[in-house]
Write an enzyme that holds these catalytic residues in place. Structure first.
Site, PDB file in Angstrom:
ATOM      1  N   LYS A  64       0.842  -1.199   0.000  1.00  0.00           N
ATOM      2  CA  LYS A  64       0.000   0.000   0.000  1.00  0.00           C
ATOM      3  C   LYS A  64       0.881   1.255   0.000  1.00  0.00           C
ATOM      4  O   LYS A  64       1.753   1.403   0.838  1.00  0.00           O
ATOM      5  CB  LYS A  64      -0.894   0.025   1.246  1.00  0.00           C
ATOM      6  CG  LYS A  64      -1.909   1.162   1.212  1.00  0.00           C
ATOM      7  CD  LYS A  64      -2.587   1.401   2.540  1.00  0.00           C
ATOM      8  CE  LYS A  64      -1.823   2.341   3.439  1.00  0.00           C
ATOM      9  NZ  LYS A  64      -1.630   3.695   2.896  1.00  0.00           N
ATOM     10  N   GLY A  72       7.609   4.530   8.083  1.00  0.00           N
ATOM     11  CA  GLY A  72       6.803   5.720   8.355  1.00  0.00           C
ATOM     12  C   GLY A  72       7.081   6.227   9.747  1.00  0.00           C
ATOM     13  O   GLY A  72       8.171   6.019  10.291  1.00  0.00           O
ATOM     14  N   SER A  73       6.086   6.847  10.341  1.00  0.00           N
ATOM     15  CA  SER A  73       6.309   7.476  11.649  1.00  0.00           C
ATOM     16  C   SER A  73       6.383   6.446  12.768  1.00  0.00           C
ATOM     17  O   SER A  73       5.809   5.362  12.675  1.00  0.00           O
ATOM     18  CB  SER A  73       5.178   8.463  11.933  1.00  0.00           C
ATOM     19  OG  SER A  73       3.953   7.771  12.006  1.00  0.00           O
ATOM     20  N   THR A  74       7.045   6.820  13.846  1.00  0.00           N
ATOM     21  CA  THR A  74       7.161   5.947  15.016  1.00  0.00           C
ATOM     22  C   THR A  74       5.781   5.683  15.618  1.00  0.00           C
ATOM     23  O   THR A  74       5.483   4.561  16.040  1.00  0.00           O
ATOM     24  CB  THR A  74       8.107   6.608  16.042  1.00  0.00           C
ATOM     25  OG1 THR A  74       9.424   6.579  15.480  1.00  0.00           O
ATOM     26  CG2 THR A  74       8.117   5.876  17.369  1.00  0.00           C
ATOM     27  N   GLY A  76       4.124   3.156  13.505  1.00  0.00           N
ATOM     28  CA  GLY A  76       4.889   1.907  13.659  1.00  0.00           C
ATOM     29  C   GLY A  76       4.445   1.170  14.913  1.00  0.00           C
ATOM     30  O   GLY A  76       4.261  -0.064  14.910  1.00  0.00           O
ATOM     31  N   GLU A 113      10.583   0.506  10.047  1.00  0.00           N
ATOM     32  CA  GLU A 113      11.607   1.529   9.839  1.00  0.00           C
ATOM     33  C   GLU A 113      10.915   2.859  10.100  1.00  0.00           C
ATOM     34  O   GLU A 113      10.097   3.307   9.297  1.00  0.00           O
ATOM     35  CB  GLU A 113      12.154   1.417   8.417  1.00  0.00           C
ATOM     36  CG  GLU A 113      13.552   1.990   8.316  1.00  0.00           C
ATOM     37  CD  GLU A 113      13.528   3.410   7.842  1.00  0.00           C
ATOM     38  OE1 GLU A 113      13.590   4.301   8.707  1.00  0.00           O
ATOM     39  OE2 GLU A 113      13.442   3.610   6.631  1.00  0.00           O
ATOM     40  N   CYS A 137      14.366   9.965   6.698  1.00  0.00           N
ATOM     41  CA  CYS A 137      14.318   9.380   8.038  1.00  0.00           C
ATOM     42  C   CYS A 137      15.669   9.453   8.736  1.00  0.00           C
ATOM     43  O   CYS A 137      15.738   9.623   9.944  1.00  0.00           O
ATOM     44  CB  CYS A 137      13.780   7.965   7.991  1.00  0.00           C
ATOM     45  SG  CYS A 137      14.620   6.946   6.814  1.00  0.00           S
ATOM     46  N   GLU A 170      11.223  14.885  15.712  1.00  0.00           N
ATOM     47  CA  GLU A 170      11.533  14.707  14.295  1.00  0.00           C
ATOM     48  C   GLU A 170      10.669  15.699  13.527  1.00  0.00           C
ATOM     49  O   GLU A 170       9.445  15.622  13.561  1.00  0.00           O
ATOM     50  CB  GLU A 170      11.203  13.274  13.848  1.00  0.00           C
ATOM     51  CG  GLU A 170      11.537  13.055  12.393  1.00  0.00           C
ATOM     52  CD  GLU A 170      11.198  11.663  11.881  1.00  0.00           C
ATOM     53  OE1 GLU A 170      10.076  11.197  12.138  1.00  0.00           O
ATOM     54  OE2 GLU A 170      12.046  11.055  11.217  1.00  0.00           O
TER      55      GLU A 170
HETATM   56  P1  NAD Z   1       2.544   7.788   8.683  1.00  0.00           P
HETATM   57  O1  NAD Z   1       3.342   6.937   9.565  1.00  0.00           O
HETATM   58  O2  NAD Z   1       1.240   8.292   9.171  1.00  0.00           O
HETATM   59  O3  NAD Z   1       2.243   7.034   7.303  1.00  0.00           O
HETATM   60  C1  NAD Z   1       3.099   6.077   6.729  1.00  0.00           C
HETATM   61  C2  NAD Z   1       2.260   4.998   6.088  1.00  0.00           C
HETATM   62  O4  NAD Z   1       1.485   4.350   7.082  1.00  0.00           O
HETATM   63  C3  NAD Z   1       1.268   5.488   5.050  1.00  0.00           C
HETATM   64  O5  NAD Z   1       1.194   4.547   3.995  1.00  0.00           O
HETATM   65  C4  NAD Z   1      -0.033   5.513   5.808  1.00  0.00           C
HETATM   66  O6  NAD Z   1      -1.155   5.347   4.984  1.00  0.00           O
HETATM   67  C5  NAD Z   1       0.115   4.314   6.726  1.00  0.00           C
HETATM   68  N1  NAD Z   1      -0.712   4.363   7.925  1.00  0.00           N
HETATM   69  C6  NAD Z   1      -1.152   5.449   8.591  1.00  0.00           C
HETATM   70  N2  NAD Z   1      -1.925   5.082   9.632  1.00  0.00           N
HETATM   71  C7  NAD Z   1      -1.970   3.735   9.639  1.00  0.00           C
HETATM   72  C8  NAD Z   1      -2.589   2.760  10.482  1.00  0.00           C
HETATM   73  N3  NAD Z   1      -3.313   3.113  11.532  1.00  0.00           N
HETATM   74  N4  NAD Z   1      -2.402   1.457  10.197  1.00  0.00           N
HETATM   75  C9  NAD Z   1      -1.655   1.092   9.150  1.00  0.00           C
HETATM   76  N5  NAD Z   1      -1.062   1.952   8.308  1.00  0.00           N
HETATM   77  C10 NAD Z   1      -1.208   3.268   8.555  1.00  0.00           C
HETATM   78  O7  NAD Z   1       3.436   8.961   8.264  1.00  0.00           O
HETATM   79  P2  NAD Z   1       2.948  10.331   7.604  1.00  0.00           P
HETATM   80  O8  NAD Z   1       1.678  10.858   8.119  1.00  0.00           O
HETATM   81  O9  NAD Z   1       2.998  10.075   6.171  1.00  0.00           O
HETATM   82  O10 NAD Z   1       4.089  11.270   8.142  1.00  0.00           O
HETATM   83  C11 NAD Z   1       4.081  11.743   9.491  1.00  0.00           C
HETATM   84  C12 NAD Z   1       5.457  11.769  10.051  1.00  0.00           C
HETATM   85  O11 NAD Z   1       6.059  10.476   9.941  1.00  0.00           O
HETATM   86  C13 NAD Z   1       6.426  12.645   9.313  1.00  0.00           C
HETATM   87  O12 NAD Z   1       6.319  13.977   9.622  1.00  0.00           O
HETATM   88  C14 NAD Z   1       7.712  12.034   9.729  1.00  0.00           C
HETATM   89  O13 NAD Z   1       8.092  12.489  10.997  1.00  0.00           O
HETATM   90  C15 NAD Z   1       7.424  10.585   9.794  1.00  0.00           C
HETATM   91  N6  NAD Z   1       7.842   9.857   8.583  1.00  0.00           N
HETATM   92  C16 NAD Z   1       8.928   9.061   8.666  1.00  0.00           C
HETATM   93  C17 NAD Z   1       9.351   8.363   7.565  1.00  0.00           C
HETATM   94  C18 NAD Z   1      10.547   7.496   7.598  1.00  0.00           C
HETATM   95  O14 NAD Z   1      11.050   7.119   6.563  1.00  0.00           O
HETATM   96  N7  NAD Z   1      11.042   7.112   8.747  1.00  0.00           N
HETATM   97  C19 NAD Z   1       8.666   8.475   6.375  1.00  0.00           C
HETATM   98  C20 NAD Z   1       7.530   9.274   6.303  1.00  0.00           C
HETATM   99  C21 NAD Z   1       7.124   9.942   7.433  1.00  0.00           C
END
Ligand code: NAD
Ligand code: MG
Length: 496
Positions: free
Chosen positions: A188, A241-243, A246, A263, A297, A396
């Site tokens: 996704k 994605g975000s902690t 995660g 990650e 990240c 972050e």
């Molecule tokens: P996010 O963690 O919300 O989204 C990342 C992915 O997770 C997206 O595909 C999203 O649709 C999915 N997701 C969101 N909620 C979910 C849930 N409840 N269950 C399963 N999947 C879900 O990140 P974001 O909103 O795109 O960004 C927010 C913050 O995250 C950024 O400001 C940054 O600090 C951090 N971030 C980190 C990385 C990294 O590579 N470490 C990448 C993007 C964002």
């Protein structure tokens, strides 16, 4: 949405593209009930709408993948490798279109950034293709009455959830090793950047992967993402994605004890000792926080400079960023920094810039020159005289904003560097190899870059500790993480 599954879209650099907007499930393009607009962050214009997977469509994808796995797991590694090679060749043929789509949907400058992402994805597909027939276990010494050996087998059906900062590249980090190891996948994209992965799905379809092996969907995190994370038909989940999310995913995945690779975020410390090559430190520091508008990240968002070279570093850093990081349209060849990815991120980064000012950090390079025309552009911001208590040193930010602090001793800087919930990467600049070696041992991170930043390699494992994640991607561990060990005890005697 009355439109079809493919749309002819104009590209900002003059061409047009036949862009898929449906869900790629079981080798078919399908529609769903919900759609979502995706926006070009450089113009704030809607590019198109994509179909979103709901729980029903995720169920369909899981069913397709489970079914496909029955045969795919028996396909010889060399054949899987050959399909991955074909996919790499197809992506190479379409590199210009893929780079343009990525630039338009995410704001990455096409030539100086998006193209590199696609090249990296192609290289990783080839690297993993090479692994596909070289994944094996070991013979375990047990004595002559039996033969015990382990095999490395595919885990099964893997759910993969990727972010928007490296849309196709992060997808590649998950797709390539999973398929090399013989798994079926449901991947996704992030809500903000669905287009490059959908275009890539056409290539997957073209090169002839059996249907159901690769399922590619757009969907909301809280709907499709959480359904993937908790689905009993999925055996492993890989997330970037975000902690915060995660952590949610780890909880959801516990429902059927899925293997989890995460990650997540980071706040990577970048340490400059007084014996460092300052010109080099300045160049790498800029790459690590200004490139990709700081949406990295492993971004070195905290810089610690030893007092003797502190002012010199700040001056050179400012001059270098001003001279070499031109902000502009992602389709202008001279642009190095594009807009941040969307309005949410734009507001979030501007909020942190204000917090930094209110907390009393010194502005060495500010965002004042921000052109107030359309687009989510943010000029790099360098804060100095920061201290550990400041929000901009702890959180972050995920934008081109860096907090620089002064230090005196090695012990002091190590304590400050490790004073974070995150543990993804750290950077250390010194010409003293003994110190570099010692400091790299003391840093509580999954990766340390000595005299560089942001120069990871697909052959080397990538991952974090603490709240930056679980497990590694890339390299041999990146393949292993998509396998499980099976131990076989073959009794060779007739004794009990
Ligand atoms: P996010 O963690 O919300 O989204 C990342 C992915 O997770 C997206 O595909 C999203 O649709 C999915 N997701 C969101 N909620 C979910 C849930 N409840 N269950 C399963 N999947 C879900 O990140 P974001 O909103 O795109 O960004 C927010 C913050 O995250 C950024 O400001 C940054 O600090 C951090 N971030 C980190 C990385 C990294 O590579 N470490 C990448 C993007 C964002
Ligand atoms: Mg977009």
């Amino acid at each position: 949405m009355s439109e079809g599954l493919f749309q002819k879209l104009p590209l900002p650099d003059g061409g047009t593209v036949r862009q898929p907007v449906g869900l790629y499930i079981d080798g078919q393009w399908i529609k769903s009930r919900e759609v979502l607009e995706t926006v070009d962050p450089a113009t704030e214009e809607v590019i198109t709408k994509v179909y979103l997977a709901g729980t029903e469509e995720v169920d369909l994808a899981v069913k397709a993948a489970r079914n496909a796995f029955k045969n795919w797991r028996k396909v010889h590694g060399s054949e899987r490798g050959s399909l991955l090679m074909k996919l790499a060749d197809a992506a190479e043929k379409h590199i210009d279109t893929l780079s343009a789509i990525e630039a338009m949907d995410s704001g990455k400058p096409k030539d100086s950034n998006a193209r590199g992402d696609v090249e990296g994805t192609i290289a990783l597909l080839r690297y993993c293709a090479g692994w596909a027939d070289k994944i094996y276990g070991s013979v375990i010494p047990t004595g002559s009455e039996k033969l015990a050996y382990s095999k490395r087998l595919p885990i099964g059906v893997c759910g993969q959830i990727v972010p928007w900062n490296y849309p196709l590249n992060m997808a590649g980090w998950k797709i390539a090793p999973a398929l090399a190891a013989g798994n079926c996948i449901i991947i996704k994209s992030a809500e903000t950047t669905p287009l490059s992965l959908l275009y890539f799905a056409q290539l997957v379809d073209k090169v002839g992967f059996p249907k159901g092996v690769v399922n590619i969907i757009s969907g909301l995190g809280k709907v499709a993402g959480s359904h993937i994370a908790s689905h009993p038909g999925i055996d492993k989940i890989a997330f970037t994605g975000s902690t915060e999310i995660g952590s949610t995913i780890q909880k959801l995945a516990s429902s059927n004890l899925k293997t989890v690779t995460l990650e997540c975020g980071g706040k990577s410390p970048f340490i400059v000792f007084e014996d460092a090559d300052i010109e080099q430190a300045v160049k790498w520091a800029a790459v690590g926080i200004v490139f990709n508008s700081g949406q990295i990240c492993t971004g070195n968002s905290r810089i610690y400079v030893q007092e003797k070279v502190y002012e010199k570093f700040l001056e050179k850093f400012k001059d270098h960023v001003l001279a070499d990081y031109k902000l502009g349209s992602p389709f202008d060849e001279s642009t190095v920094v594009g807009p941040v990815v969307n309005k949410v991120q734009y507001d979030r980064v501007l909020h942190y810039i204000n917090v930094g000012k209110n907390e009393g950090a010194r502005v060495v390079l500010g965002n004042e020159q921000n052109p107030s025309k359309k687009g989510y552009f943010i000029h790099p911001v360098i804060f100095a005289d920061c201290h550990q208590g400041m929000t901009i040193v702890k959180d972050e930010i995920f934008g081109p904003v860096v907090a620089v602090s002064k230090f005196t001793t090695e012990d002091e800087v190590l304590e400050k560097a490790n004073d974070s919930i995150y543990g993804l990467a750290a950077m250390c600049f010194t010409q003293n190899l003994e110190r570099a070696h010692r400091v790299s041992d003391e840093l509580e991170t999954g990766m340390v870059f000595i005299n560089s930043a942001e120069n990871s390699d697909i052959q080397a494992p990538f991952g974090g500790v603490k709240m930056s994640g679980i497990g590694s991607e890339l390299g041999a561990p990146g393949i292993e993480t998509y396998t499980h060990l099976k131990t076989v005890h073959l009794n060779l005697s007739n004794k009990l």
